[in-house]
Design a protein around this motif. Sequence first.
Motif, PDB file in Angstrom:
ATOM      1  N   ASP A  10      -1.712 -20.073  -7.810  1.00 26.22           N
ATOM      2  CA  ASP A  10      -1.553 -20.358  -6.379  1.00 26.22           C
ATOM      3  C   ASP A  10      -2.505 -19.553  -5.499  1.00 26.22           C
ATOM      4  OD1 ASP A  10      -0.462 -17.810  -6.422  1.00 26.22           O
ATOM      5  OD2 ASP A  10       1.513 -18.429  -5.713  1.00 26.22           O
ATOM      6  N   GLY A  11      -3.416 -18.815  -6.115  1.00 22.07           N
ATOM      7  CA  GLY A  11      -4.376 -18.030  -5.350  1.00 22.07           C
ATOM      8  C   GLY A  11      -3.967 -16.583  -5.161  1.00 22.07           C
ATOM      9  N   GLY A  12      -2.763 -16.240  -5.550  1.00 15.14           N
ATOM     10  CA  GLY A  12      -2.293 -14.868  -5.441  1.00 15.14           C
ATOM     11  C   GLY A  12      -2.520 -14.099  -6.730  1.00 15.14           C
ATOM     12  N   LEU A  13      -1.715 -13.098  -6.941  1.00 17.17           N
ATOM     13  CA  LEU A  13      -1.816 -12.251  -8.121  1.00 17.17           C
ATOM     14  C   LEU A  13      -0.455 -12.150  -8.789  1.00 17.17           C
ATOM     15  CD1 LEU A  13      -3.674  -9.214  -6.521  1.00 17.17           C
ATOM     16  CD2 LEU A  13      -4.719 -11.091  -7.779  1.00 17.17           C
ATOM     17  N   TYR A  14      -0.460 -12.061 -10.094  1.00 13.92           N
ATOM     18  CA  TYR A  14       0.792 -11.758 -10.788  1.00 13.92           C
ATOM     19  C   TYR A  14       0.805 -10.308 -11.251  1.00 13.92           C
ATOM     20  CZ  TYR A  14      -1.467 -12.047 -15.391  1.00 13.92           C
ATOM     21  OH  TYR A  14      -2.272 -11.830 -16.473  1.00 13.92           O
ATOM     22  N   LEU A  15      -0.357  -9.643 -11.196  1.00 12.67           N
ATOM     23  CA  LEU A  15      -0.470  -8.279 -11.672  1.00 12.67           C
ATOM     24  C   LEU A  15      -1.675  -7.620 -11.020  1.00 12.67           C
ATOM     25  CD1 LEU A  15      -0.208  -7.117 -15.329  1.00 12.67           C
ATOM     26  CD2 LEU A  15      -2.274  -6.592 -14.054  1.00 12.67           C
ATOM     27  N   LEU A  16      -1.524  -6.352 -10.701  1.00 11.19           N
ATOM     28  CA  LEU A  16      -2.618  -5.556 -10.159  1.00 11.19           C
ATOM     29  C   LEU A  16      -2.507  -4.176 -10.791  1.00 11.19           C
ATOM     30  CD1 LEU A  16      -4.933  -5.233  -8.086  1.00 11.19           C
ATOM     31  CD2 LEU A  16      -3.187  -4.570  -6.414  1.00 11.19           C
ATOM     32  N   GLY A  17      -3.590  -3.695 -11.387  1.00 11.09           N
ATOM     33  CA  GLY A  17      -3.549  -2.402 -12.052  1.00 11.09           C
ATOM     34  C   GLY A  17      -4.770  -1.561 -11.721  1.00 11.09           C
ATOM     35  N   PHE A  18      -4.558  -0.250 -11.540  1.00 11.24           N
ATOM     36  CA  PHE A  18      -5.662   0.629 -11.171  1.00 11.24           C
ATOM     37  C   PHE A  18      -5.267   2.085 -11.340  1.00 11.24           C
ATOM     38  CE2 PHE A  18      -3.264  -0.973  -7.623  1.00 11.24           C
ATOM     39  CZ  PHE A  18      -2.852   0.155  -6.948  1.00 11.24           C
ATOM     40  N   HIS A  19      -6.275   2.943 -11.377  1.00 10.78           N
ATOM     41  CA  HIS A  19      -6.116   4.391 -11.427  1.00 10.78           C
ATOM     42  C   HIS A  19      -6.073   4.911  -9.988  1.00 10.78           C
ATOM     43  CE1 HIS A  19      -7.328   8.599 -12.056  1.00 10.78           C
ATOM     44  NE2 HIS A  19      -6.712   8.460 -13.233  1.00 10.78           N
ATOM     45  N   LYS A  20      -5.446   6.035  -9.784  1.00  8.64           N
ATOM     46  CA  LYS A  20      -5.329   6.575  -8.425  1.00  8.64           C
ATOM     47  C   LYS A  20      -6.678   6.869  -7.807  1.00  8.64           C
ATOM     48  CE  LYS A  20      -4.687  11.403  -9.780  1.00  8.64           C
ATOM     49  NZ  LYS A  20      -3.763  12.523  -9.783  1.00  8.64           N
ATOM     50  N   ASP A  21      -7.701   7.147  -8.618  1.00  4.41           N
ATOM     51  CA  ASP A  21      -9.040   7.421  -8.066  1.00  4.41           C
ATOM     52  C   ASP A  21      -9.694   6.186  -7.484  1.00  4.41           C
ATOM     53  OD1 ASP A  21      -8.739  10.065  -8.780  1.00  4.41           O
ATOM     54  OD2 ASP A  21      -9.926   9.882 -10.626  1.00  4.41           O
ATOM     55  N   THR A  22      -9.221   5.006  -7.837  1.00  2.00           N
ATOM     56  CA  THR A  22      -9.782   3.771  -7.277  1.00  2.00           C
ATOM     57  C   THR A  22      -8.944   3.237  -6.125  1.00  2.00           C
ATOM     58  OG1 THR A  22      -8.604   2.373  -8.863  1.00  2.00           O
ATOM     59  CG2 THR A  22     -10.822   3.112  -9.474  1.00  2.00           C
ATOM     60  N   PHE A  23      -7.847   3.906  -5.837  1.00  2.00           N
ATOM     61  CA  PHE A  23      -6.937   3.488  -4.771  1.00  2.00           C
ATOM     62  C   PHE A  23      -7.390   4.062  -3.450  1.00  2.00           C
ATOM     63  CE2 PHE A  23      -2.976   4.261  -2.336  1.00  2.00           C
ATOM     64  CZ  PHE A  23      -2.543   2.951  -2.212  1.00  2.00           C
ATOM     65  N   SER A  24      -7.487   3.217  -2.448  1.00  2.00           N
ATOM     66  CA  SER A  24      -7.854   3.691  -1.108  1.00  2.00           C
ATOM     67  C   SER A  24      -7.176   2.816  -0.071  1.00  2.00           C
ATOM     68  CB  SER A  24      -9.354   3.681  -0.905  1.00  2.00           C
ATOM     69  OG  SER A  24      -9.825   2.364  -0.738  1.00  2.00           O
ATOM     70  N   GLU A  25      -7.293   3.208   1.152  1.00  2.00           N
ATOM     71  CA  GLU A  25      -6.683   2.474   2.251  1.00  2.00           C
ATOM     72  C   GLU A  25      -7.334   1.110   2.457  1.00  2.00           C
ATOM     73  OE1 GLU A  25      -5.249   3.771   6.617  1.00  2.00           O
ATOM     74  OE2 GLU A  25      -5.999   5.370   5.313  1.00  2.00           O
ATOM     75  N   HIS A  26      -8.520   0.929   1.958  1.00  2.00           N
ATOM     76  CA  HIS A  26      -9.261  -0.309   2.204  1.00  2.00           C
ATOM     77  C   HIS A  26      -9.085  -1.202   1.046  1.00  2.00           C
ATOM     78  CE1 HIS A  26     -10.682   1.888   5.586  1.00  2.00           C
ATOM     79  NE2 HIS A  26     -11.216   2.801   4.808  1.00  2.00           N
ATOM     80  N   TRP A  61       0.839  -1.203   0.000  1.00  2.00           N
ATOM     81  CA  TRP A  61       0.000   0.000   0.000  1.00  2.00           C
ATOM     82  C   TRP A  61       0.873   1.253   0.000  1.00  2.00           C
ATOM     83  CZ3 TRP A  61      -1.105   4.510   2.476  1.00  2.00           C
ATOM     84  CH2 TRP A  61      -2.311   5.118   2.129  1.00  2.00           C
ATOM     85  N   ASN A  62       1.895   1.282   0.859  1.00  2.00           N
ATOM     86  CA  ASN A  62       2.782   2.444   0.930  1.00  2.00           C
ATOM     87  C   ASN A  62       3.526   2.667  -0.385  1.00  2.00           C
ATOM     88  OD1 ASN A  62       2.084   3.037   3.592  1.00  2.00           O
ATOM     89  ND2 ASN A  62       3.729   1.784   4.429  1.00  2.00           N
TER      90      ASN A  62
END
Length: 161
Positions: A145-161, A97-98
């Motif tokens: 394995d149940g994890g992620l190999y990639l995560l993508g998003f715009h800053k407007d969809t980013f939050s602490e939760h 997150w940081n």
Amino acid sequence: MSTEGQFELRVCATLIHNSIQGVKALSMMRKAILLFAQSSRQEAESKTFVACNSRANYLIALHLNGYAHKIARNADVDLIRMDETTQHGHSFKERLWNACQDVFNLGYDSLVVIGNDTPLLTIKHLQAALNEIEKGSVVIGPSADGGLYLLGFHKDTFSEH
């Protein structure tokens, strides 16, 4: 990952854009790929690729980091690499997150996060994710394995939760 070695990208949410200007603004956004991984030395110390062979583990980690860096660098967007020397936080979740927040604080509008443990990742995967984010989507690349190999998003969809 499917049995053919192809990766799947899931578009998880699409934002609704009310105007042409909103869509146009998305196409002008600053994009980055965050390579969020440990250094080769730390990776070799924390993971065992070959039992009882620290040199081989180091060389494998070095290759994985090098490959991820090469693929990300060739995706025609800025590459930001964060390893244990630049990550901050107590848990993996906090460090990730940081790291994302740090990238957005640099002025980037969209972000694709990858690790170093996906040797089948291609530039096409990264470009597909970036294109989906440009359309207003959140993108997840699920791994077997149940994890992620990639995560993508715009800053407007980013939050602490």
